[in-house]
Scaffold this motif. Structure first.
Motif, PDB file in Angstrom:
ATOM      1  N   TRP A 251       0.819  -1.199   0.000  1.00 22.54           N
ATOM      2  CA  TRP A 251       0.000   0.000   0.000  1.00 22.54           C
ATOM      3  C   TRP A 251       0.865   1.265   0.000  1.00 22.54           C
ATOM      4  CZ3 TRP A 251       0.788   3.176   4.170  1.00 22.54           C
ATOM      5  CH2 TRP A 251       1.337   2.596   5.322  1.00 22.54           C
ATOM      6  N   TRP A 252       2.106   1.155   0.488  1.00 18.81           N
ATOM      7  CA  TRP A 252       3.007   2.311   0.475  1.00 18.81           C
ATOM      8  C   TRP A 252       3.282   2.764  -0.962  1.00 18.81           C
ATOM      9  CZ3 TRP A 252       4.405   5.959   3.568  1.00 18.81           C
ATOM     10  CH2 TRP A 252       4.449   5.754   4.939  1.00 18.81           C
ATOM     11  N   PHE A 253       3.586   1.816  -1.841  1.00 16.19           N
ATOM     12  CA  PHE A 253       3.866   2.144  -3.237  1.00 16.19           C
ATOM     13  C   PHE A 253       2.656   2.811  -3.884  1.00 16.19           C
ATOM     14  CE2 PHE A 253       3.501   0.926  -7.732  1.00 16.19           C
ATOM     15  CZ  PHE A 253       4.647   1.503  -8.246  1.00 16.19           C
ATOM     16  N   GLY A 254       1.490   2.217  -3.689  1.00 12.87           N
ATOM     17  CA  GLY A 254       0.281   2.788  -4.271  1.00 12.87           C
ATOM     18  C   GLY A 254      -0.025   4.174  -3.744  1.00 12.87           C
ATOM     19  N   SER A 255       0.179   4.365  -2.447  1.00 10.99           N
ATOM     20  CA  SER A 255      -0.089   5.679  -1.845  1.00 10.99           C
ATOM     21  C   SER A 255       0.831   6.740  -2.431  1.00 10.99           C
ATOM     22  CB  SER A 255       0.079   5.606  -0.332  1.00 10.99           C
ATOM     23  OG  SER A 255      -0.850   4.721   0.246  1.00 10.99           O
ATOM     24  N   ILE A 256       2.125   6.416  -2.567  1.00 16.81           N
ATOM     25  CA  ILE A 256       3.098   7.383  -3.090  1.00 16.81           C
ATOM     26  C   ILE A 256       2.801   7.725  -4.546  1.00 16.81           C
ATOM     27  CG2 ILE A 256       5.525   7.726  -3.686  1.00 16.81           C
ATOM     28  CD1 ILE A 256       6.202   6.060  -1.168  1.00 16.81           C
ATOM     29  N   MET A 257       2.504   6.705  -5.360  1.00 20.21           N
ATOM     30  CA  MET A 257       2.191   6.957  -6.765  1.00 20.21           C
ATOM     31  C   MET A 257       0.941   7.818  -6.904  1.00 20.21           C
ATOM     32  SD  MET A 257       4.531   5.736  -8.731  1.00 20.21           S
ATOM     33  CE  MET A 257       5.632   6.303  -7.413  1.00 20.21           C
ATOM     34  N   PHE A 258      -0.060   7.546  -6.079  1.00 20.25           N
ATOM     35  CA  PHE A 258      -1.293   8.328  -6.153  1.00 20.25           C
ATOM     36  C   PHE A 258      -1.044   9.774  -5.727  1.00 20.25           C
ATOM     37  CE2 PHE A 258      -5.077  10.195  -4.256  1.00 20.25           C
ATOM     38  CZ  PHE A 258      -5.994  10.045  -5.279  1.00 20.25           C
ATOM     39  N   ILE A 259      -0.274   9.974  -4.676  1.00 18.36           N
ATOM     40  CA  ILE A 259       0.004  11.333  -4.203  1.00 18.36           C
ATOM     41  C   ILE A 259       0.689  12.146  -5.298  1.00 18.36           C
ATOM     42  CG2 ILE A 259       1.476  12.663  -2.636  1.00 18.36           C
ATOM     43  CD1 ILE A 259       0.848  10.505  -0.500  1.00 18.36           C
ATOM     44  N   ILE A 260       1.685  11.552  -5.955  1.00 23.99           N
ATOM     45  CA  ILE A 260       2.392  12.265  -7.027  1.00 23.99           C
ATOM     46  C   ILE A 260       1.455  12.544  -8.198  1.00 23.99           C
ATOM     47  CG2 ILE A 260       4.289  12.170  -8.681  1.00 23.99           C
ATOM     48  CD1 ILE A 260       5.801  10.408  -6.681  1.00 23.99           C
ATOM     49  N   ALA A 261       0.682  11.527  -8.601  1.00 22.70           N
ATOM     50  CA  ALA A 261      -0.253  11.705  -9.713  1.00 22.70           C
ATOM     51  C   ALA A 261      -1.285  12.780  -9.390  1.00 22.70           C
ATOM     52  CB  ALA A 261      -0.947  10.387 -10.037  1.00 22.70           C
ATOM     53  N   ASN A 262      -1.782  12.770  -8.157  1.00 16.22           N
ATOM     54  CA  ASN A 262      -2.792  13.746  -7.749  1.00 16.22           C
ATOM     55  C   ASN A 262      -2.218  15.159  -7.730  1.00 16.22           C
ATOM     56  OD1 ASN A 262      -5.514  13.967  -7.097  1.00 16.22           O
ATOM     57  ND2 ASN A 262      -5.129  14.019  -4.896  1.00 16.22           N
TER      58      ASN A 262
END
Length: 450
Positions: A125-136
């Motif tokens: 979930w860490w990877f997904g959270s970081i990717m989403f934060i950057i994309a957002n």
């Protein structure tokens, strides 16, 4: 020909060509906002977090967090970062004629991170959270730049219409891709993909869609020279910070714009939290499948196309402020009805979805064009950077309240009902905004109907 600050002597035909290209900025980014931010990311992140949980808790920087609250905290953190980043983005954008190039750069970076969500599997979930934060963050930065282009390609009398059509394009484009992903997720098992893989493919498709369609406005919008740039020394970053400092220092000279921004902070936080939390509410509280919520979200998207255009026409008759206030009353009614929707009862949920669609596009489109009337020439991106620190699925007060209420009550019903306070406060502040005075303070021309 009457002109607006920043549009020079461009003919109506030239403005129309740019406007048609600009519509696709919403069409492109809405793929991420609907398929990823709006529907799939939050429920999928919760499932990934549950796989890593111990006693229904995960460790986030030393804090014990319920998996169900994680998406709200991820969005909140993204917004805190945006408050630092977006004003600098705006200052840089207002000092260059290459706004379309800056916009497409942010879009491609965000699209890459959105596509990389395909690799969020297992318990990472860490990877997904970081990717989403950057994309957002990149999505918001790209929209800051694209929205700052609106006053450069339209007169004051054109903006409500142009902004509303842009939102309609966004809902149509996002809805079209969502329809394809709805079918993919719904029939994932019969075609041998499985729901998890179908969700990951859908998030990948949103990144590809975003990256591809953003090329249209990039190619069609002129490179407009910046206006009234502050004379500050240093390199690009230093000059941009200097420009930002001057703008912030002068903000008190525009009290109407500040009042609107404060109103927008509250009512938009409510709107964005309803949008970003709808899929969580439907899946976790009402017991619907992810595929069903995709269908509801799809319904909302296509209703919102008509809603955005309808609200734009109402604004031509009644003025944008009155129509936005009416939309906020609609949002309050929606939140109350959503609180009472019984578990696994589809018809009331459909009614809520239609209501959201009707008011969602209209209130957001008109807020954008209405705010543009209060922006001094040459500072479009800086002002829209402040505007978007509270926009596009990155509201922080709303998501924080939603997550905290859920954490305290272990129910999403009181969490969704608590959002009514944001519409009440935002509407009360918006009622205080003096439209004519704000336009005069900014040095702009008043449209025929205010």
């Amino acid at each position: 020909m009457s002109t607006s600050a920043g549009i020079g002597d461009f003919s109506p035909a030239e403005r129309t060509r740019e406007q048609k290209g600009w519509f696709f900025t919403d069409w492109a980014v809405s793929a991420f906002q609907t398929t990823v931010a709006g529907v799939l990311f939050a429920p999928y992140l919760i499932e990934i977090a549950k796989a890593a949980a111990v006693d229904n808790r995960i460790d986030v920087l030393g804090l014990s967090v319920a998996p169900g609250a994680l998406p709200s905290y991820v969005i909140t953190f993204s917004t805190l970062l945006s408050a630092l980043i977006y004003p600098l983005v705006g200052a840089i954008a207002d000092r260059t004629s290459r706004k379309p190039d800056l916009m497409v750069g942010f879009a491609w970076a965000g699209a890459l991170c959105a596509a990389l969500l395909f690799f969020m599997t297992g318990d990472n979930w860490w990877f997904g959270s970081i990717m989403f934060i950057i994309a957002n963050l990149c999505a918001g930065a790209a929209v800051v730049v694209s929205d700052s282009i609106l006053p450069l390609i339209s007169t004051e009398d054109e903006r409500d219409r142009v902004s509303s059509i842009g939102w309609a394009y966004g809902y149509a484009g996002g809805g079209l891709l969502l329809a394809v992903n709805f079918l993919l997720v719904t029939f994932a098992d019969p075609i041998g993909l499985g729901t998890e893989l179908a969700v990951r493919i859908s998030m990948l498709s949103a990144g590809l869609w975003w990256a591809g369609f953003i090329i249209i406005p990039w190619r069609r919008i002129r490179r407009h020279e910046p206006a009234d740039v502050e004379d500050v020394s240093g390199g690009v970053v230093a000059r941009s910070f200097g420009q930002l400092f001057v703008t912030l220092k002068e903000l008190p000279k525009y009290p109407v714009a500040l009042t609107f921004l404060l109103a927008y902070l509250f009512f938009n936080d409510g709107i964005q939290t309803v949008i970003s939390s709808a899929s969580i509410y439907g899946v976790e509280e009402l017991g619907f499948e992810t595929g069903t919520m995709l269908g509801i979200y799809l319904l909302v998207q296509f209703v919102a196309v008509g809603g955005a255009i309808f609200f734009g026409r109402l604004a031509k008759v009644f003025g944008a402020k009155r129509v936005i206030l009416g939309g906020l009353v609609g949002w309050m009614a929606i939140v109350v009805v959503a609180y009472f929707v019984p578990e696994q009862t589809l018809v009331p949920l459909l009614i809520v979805g239609v209501g959201i669609g009707l008011v969602m596009g209209g209130t957001q489109a008109l807020a954008r064009s209405y705010f543009s009337l209060f922006i001094p020439a040459g500072k479009e991106a800086e002002y829209f950077s402040l505007y978007h620190a509270m926009d596009r699925g990155t509201s922080w007060l709303g998501t924080l309240v939603f997550g905290l209420v859920y954490q305290l009550t272990d129910s999403y019903r009181p969490a969704i009902l608590a959002l009514i306070a944001f519409f009440v406060l935002g509407g009360a502040l918006l009622a205080l905004v003096n439209t004519a005075k704000g336009i005069e303070q900014a040095g702009n021309r008043a449209p025929q109907r205010v």
